[in-house]
Design a protein around this motif. Structure first.
Motif, PDB file in Angstrom:
ATOM      1  N   ALA A 137       0.834  -1.211   0.000  1.00 11.10           N
ATOM      2  CA  ALA A 137       0.000   0.000   0.000  1.00 11.10           C
ATOM      3  C   ALA A 137       0.865   1.257   0.000  1.00 11.10           C
ATOM      4  CB  ALA A 137      -0.930  -0.009   1.209  1.00 11.10           C
ATOM      5  N   ILE A 138       1.961   1.234   0.742  1.00 10.68           N
ATOM      6  CA  ILE A 138       2.861   2.394   0.801  1.00 10.68           C
ATOM      7  C   ILE A 138       3.568   2.591  -0.539  1.00 10.68           C
ATOM      8  CG2 ILE A 138       4.993   3.268   1.873  1.00 10.68           C
ATOM      9  CD1 ILE A 138       4.016   1.941   4.503  1.00 10.68           C
ATOM     10  N   GLU A 139       4.032   1.504  -1.125  1.00  9.99           N
ATOM     11  CA  GLU A 139       4.740   1.604  -2.403  1.00  9.99           C
ATOM     12  C   GLU A 139       3.810   2.027  -3.538  1.00  9.99           C
ATOM     13  OE1 GLU A 139       8.422  -1.530  -1.682  1.00  9.99           O
ATOM     14  OE2 GLU A 139       6.614  -2.219  -2.744  1.00  9.99           O
ATOM     15  N   GLN A 140       2.542   1.630  -3.462  1.00  9.59           N
ATOM     16  CA  GLN A 140       1.580   2.021  -4.494  1.00  9.59           C
ATOM     17  C   GLN A 140       1.321   3.525  -4.499  1.00  9.59           C
ATOM     18  OE1 GLN A 140      -1.823  -0.532  -3.725  1.00  9.59           O
ATOM     19  NE2 GLN A 140      -1.178  -1.993  -5.300  1.00  9.59           N
ATOM     20  N   GLU A 141       1.590   4.191  -3.386  1.00  5.31           N
ATOM     21  CA  GLU A 141       1.432   5.647  -3.322  1.00  5.31           C
ATOM     22  C   GLU A 141       2.709   6.380  -3.709  1.00  5.31           C
ATOM     23  OE1 GLU A 141      -1.263   7.510  -2.934  1.00  5.31           O
ATOM     24  OE2 GLU A 141      -2.401   5.629  -2.983  1.00  5.31           O
ATOM     25  N   GLY A 142       3.704   5.636  -4.183  1.00  7.96           N
ATOM     26  CA  GLY A 142       4.913   6.268  -4.698  1.00  7.96           C
ATOM     27  C   GLY A 142       6.027   6.452  -3.688  1.00  7.96           C
ATOM     28  N   PHE A 143       5.939   5.790  -2.543  1.00  5.88           N
ATOM     29  CA  PHE A 143       6.999   5.867  -1.538  1.00  5.88           C
ATOM     30  C   PHE A 143       7.852   4.606  -1.582  1.00  5.88           C
ATOM     31  CE2 PHE A 143       3.347   8.178   0.330  1.00  5.88           C
ATOM     32  CZ  PHE A 143       3.916   9.424   0.530  1.00  5.88           C
ATOM     33  N   GLY A 144       9.149   4.759  -1.349  1.00  8.95           N
ATOM     34  CA  GLY A 144       9.970   3.596  -1.097  1.00  8.95           C
ATOM     35  C   GLY A 144       9.700   3.101   0.312  1.00  8.95           C
ATOM     36  N   CYS A 145       9.851   1.815   0.547  1.00 10.74           N
ATOM     37  CA  CYS A 145       9.500   1.283   1.867  1.00 10.74           C
ATOM     38  C   CYS A 145      10.355   0.076   2.218  1.00 10.74           C
ATOM     39  CB  CYS A 145       8.023   0.889   1.910  1.00 10.74           C
ATOM     40  SG  CYS A 145       7.460   0.308   3.525  1.00 10.74           S
ATOM     41  N   VAL A 146      10.926   0.093   3.419  1.00 17.83           N
ATOM     42  CA  VAL A 146      11.606  -1.074   3.967  1.00 17.83           C
ATOM     43  C   VAL A 146      10.931  -1.406   5.296  1.00 17.83           C
ATOM     44  CG1 VAL A 146      13.373   0.376   5.065  1.00 17.83           C
ATOM     45  CG2 VAL A 146      13.817  -2.064   4.689  1.00 17.83           C
ATOM     46  N   TYR A 147      10.652  -2.684   5.519  1.00 18.89           N
ATOM     47  CA  TYR A 147       9.842  -3.138   6.662  1.00 18.89           C
ATOM     48  C   TYR A 147      10.721  -3.714   7.772  1.00 18.89           C
ATOM     49  CZ  TYR A 147       6.641  -6.047   9.405  1.00 18.89           C
ATOM     50  OH  TYR A 147       5.931  -6.620  10.431  1.00 18.89           O
ATOM     51  N   PHE A 148      10.341  -3.383   9.028  1.00 22.14           N
ATOM     52  CA  PHE A 148      10.953  -4.004  10.197  1.00 22.14           C
ATOM     53  C   PHE A 148       9.865  -4.302  11.226  1.00 22.14           C
ATOM     54  CE2 PHE A 148      14.526  -1.710   8.437  1.00 22.14           C
ATOM     55  CZ  PHE A 148      15.599  -2.583   8.625  1.00 22.14           C
ATOM     56  N   SER A 149       9.948  -5.460  11.852  1.00 24.75           N
ATOM     57  CA  SER A 149       9.128  -5.756  13.020  1.00 24.75           C
ATOM     58  C   SER A 149       9.893  -5.309  14.256  1.00 24.75           C
ATOM     59  CB  SER A 149       8.828  -7.253  13.111  1.00 24.75           C
ATOM     60  OG  SER A 149       8.310  -7.576  14.391  1.00 24.75           O
ATOM     61  N   VAL A 150       9.303  -4.417  15.034  1.00 19.28           N
ATOM     62  CA  VAL A 150      10.011  -3.921  16.224  1.00 19.28           C
ATOM     63  C   VAL A 150      10.043  -4.966  17.330  1.00 19.28           C
ATOM     64  CG1 VAL A 150       9.507  -1.501  15.712  1.00 19.28           C
ATOM     65  CG2 VAL A 150       7.920  -2.810  17.132  1.00 19.28           C
ATOM     66  N   LYS A 151       9.282  -6.052  17.159  1.00 14.44           N
ATOM     67  CA  LYS A 151       9.297  -7.122  18.159  1.00 14.44           C
ATOM     68  C   LYS A 151      10.474  -8.068  17.982  1.00 14.44           C
ATOM     69  CE  LYS A 151       4.634  -7.845  19.939  1.00 14.44           C
ATOM     70  NZ  LYS A 151       3.518  -8.808  20.082  1.00 14.44           N
ATOM     71  N   GLU A 152      10.966  -8.171  16.759  1.00 12.89           N
ATOM     72  CA  GLU A 152      11.961  -9.205  16.465  1.00 12.89           C
ATOM     73  C   GLU A 152      13.369  -8.828  16.928  1.00 12.89           C
ATOM     74  OE1 GLU A 152      11.646 -10.185  12.371  1.00 12.89           O
ATOM     75  OE2 GLU A 152       9.670 -11.110  12.583  1.00 12.89           O
ATOM     76  N   ASP A 153      13.813  -7.622  16.587  1.00 11.24           N
ATOM     77  CA  ASP A 153      15.145  -7.189  17.005  1.00 11.24           C
ATOM     78  C   ASP A 153      15.231  -5.669  16.872  1.00 11.24           C
ATOM     79  OD1 ASP A 153      15.914  -6.457  14.281  1.00 11.24           O
ATOM     80  OD2 ASP A 153      16.099  -8.610  13.917  1.00 11.24           O
ATOM     81  N   ASP A 154      16.417  -5.138  17.112  1.00 15.70           N
ATOM     82  CA  ASP A 154      16.608  -3.684  17.076  1.00 15.70           C
ATOM     83  C   ASP A 154      17.374  -3.228  15.841  1.00 15.70           C
ATOM     84  OD1 ASP A 154      15.279  -3.300  19.475  1.00 15.70           O
ATOM     85  OD2 ASP A 154      17.093  -3.519  20.677  1.00 15.70           O
ATOM     86  N   SER A 155      17.436  -4.058  14.816  1.00 16.70           N
ATOM     87  CA  SER A 155      18.227  -3.700  13.634  1.00 16.70           C
ATOM     88  C   SER A 155      17.679  -2.475  12.910  1.00 16.70           C
ATOM     89  CB  SER A 155      18.290  -4.889  12.665  1.00 16.70           C
ATOM     90  OG  SER A 155      16.995  -5.291  12.259  1.00 16.70           O
ATOM     91  N   TRP A 156      16.391  -2.159  13.147  1.00 22.11           N
ATOM     92  CA  TRP A 156      15.778  -0.983  12.519  1.00 22.11           C
ATOM     93  C   TRP A 156      16.454   0.316  12.955  1.00 22.11           C
ATOM     94  CZ3 TRP A 156      13.591   2.443  16.005  1.00 22.11           C
ATOM     95  CH2 TRP A 156      13.295   1.940  17.273  1.00 22.11           C
ATOM     96  N   LYS A 157      17.036   0.313  14.135  1.00 21.41           N
ATOM     97  CA  LYS A 157      17.655   1.536  14.643  1.00 21.41           C
ATOM     98  C   LYS A 157      18.818   1.991  13.756  1.00 21.41           C
ATOM     99  CE  LYS A 157      16.448   0.505  19.457  1.00 21.41           C
ATOM    100  NZ  LYS A 157      16.963   0.269  20.837  1.00 21.41           N
ATOM    101  N   GLU A 158      19.486   1.032  13.137  1.00 19.91           N
ATOM    102  CA  GLU A 158      20.641   1.357  12.291  1.00 19.91           C
ATOM    103  C   GLU A 158      20.227   1.889  10.928  1.00 19.91           C
ATOM    104  OE1 GLU A 158      22.786  -2.266  12.082  1.00 19.91           O
ATOM    105  OE2 GLU A 158      23.106  -2.412  14.256  1.00 19.91           O
ATOM    106  N   GLN A 159      18.925   1.772  10.608  1.00 18.31           N
ATOM    107  CA  GLN A 159      18.453   2.156   9.277  1.00 18.31           C
ATOM    108  C   GLN A 159      17.706   3.490   9.259  1.00 18.31           C
ATOM    109  OE1 GLN A 159      19.280   0.294   6.560  1.00 18.31           O
ATOM    110  NE2 GLN A 159      20.468  -0.914   8.033  1.00 18.31           N
TER     111      GLN A 159
END
Length: 303
Positions: free
Chosen positions: A25-47
């Motif tokens: 849905a996000i990409e269809q509106e013309g945005f780039g998107c990378v997904y992270f689950s905040v429950k799994e780990d903290d790797s999103w913080k580096e991105q």
């Protein structure tokens, strides 16, 4: 193309394919998107620095988790605005920001193209031993008690967010009638407030808990707290008000004691306190609180 980082808190009832649907849905509106689950780990913080804005898909607790990282980042780090896809039970943060949680997710995503950045102050709380922050509220009395009681409450008949909010009001009503009133002293700008309170909240947004509107005039960017308290002598009136909310009475109203303050100190003998949705043992009295302005930015629908 603006790049987003989607930070999702998958709940027990989420479908396995929901994360894929959100990204699509996000990409269809013309945005780039990378997904992270905040429950799994903290790797999103580096991105975070790779994104133009962060999308938080979850409730108030998930927003706080992301905000905690943004607040603790080095002052030289990139300042990233936050867009909310409200998917929690109470969604008090999105309500204050005027984000309608009844709207379809696709509508929220479309709205980002015409959004504006809304400044958001945070509260800092400190004593000689520690320093912490809150974005929603900090307080004593009924709400720390409610947080504990809801952990033990029978939720076997809860089938929806509405059911859970009503259950929370029913538990709160019982607490109002039974809870001990706690001695408190508030000091701000040469004024002192003293007494015994059932509820004492330093509000940075309008509502907390089961959508209880404690500070309807609160703004996220006015540089002041709304300090709200309910004294012992208001116990029965407050209980009656909560019962009216349980009964869905549209004209339910209650007159909270309140004042605005940019800085204040609190001395309260309550056994527990809370910072947003975190229940903690009280910090050593007295506590000093102050507003830090324009720390965060949220994307909201423009005028």
């Amino acid at each position: 193309m603006e790049q987003t980082i989607l930070l999702h808190n998958p709940g027990a009832g989420d479908e396995d394919h929901l994360n894929t649907e959100l990204v699509k849905a996000i990409e269809q509106e013309g945005f780039g998107c990378v997904y992270f689950s905040v429950k799994e780990d903290d790797s999103w913080k580096e991105q975070l620095d790779q994104a133009d804005f962060a999308v938080v898909a979850g409730g108030d607790g998930t927003i706080r988790r992301v905000v905690k990282e943004l607040v603790q980042r080095n002052a030289l780090a990139k300042k990233i605005p936050i867009a909310i896809l409200p998917m929690g039970t109470a969604n008090n943060m999105s309500k204050t920001l005027g984000i309608d949680n009844e709207l379809p997710r696709e509508t929220h995503i479309k709205n980002w193209k015409k959004s504006k950045r809304q400044r958001f102050d945070i509260g800092v709380i400190k004593n000689p031993d520690t320093t912490d922050f809150f974005m929603e509220s900090a307080g004593y009395g009924l709400f720390p008690n409610l947080m504990q009681a809801m952990e033990a409450a029978d939720k076997s008949k809860v089938e929806s967010a509405k059911d859970e909010l009503k259950l929370a009001l029913e538990v709160l009503h019982k607490l109002v009638l039974e809870a001990d009133a706690e001695p408190y002293t508030l000091k701000t700008e040469g004024k002192t407030y003293e007494g015994k309170c059932l509820l004492l909240e330093v509000m940075n947004i309008q509502s907390i808990g089961p959508n209880l509107m404690l500070a309807p005039q609160a703004s996220t960017a006015d540089g002041v707290f709304d300090v709200v308290y309910v004294n012992e002598e208001q116990r029965q009136d407050f209980a009656n008000y909560i019962q009216q909310l349980i009964d869905d009475k549209p004209d339910a109203a209650f007159s909270y004691n309140s004042f605005e303050a940019k800085e204040l100190s609190i001395d309260c003998s309550s056994k527990y306190m809370h910072l947003d949705d975190e229940l903690i043992l009280p910090l050593k009295n007295p506590l000093a609180l102050d507003v830090r302005e324009n720390v965060l930015e949220f994307l909201v629908v423009g005028d």
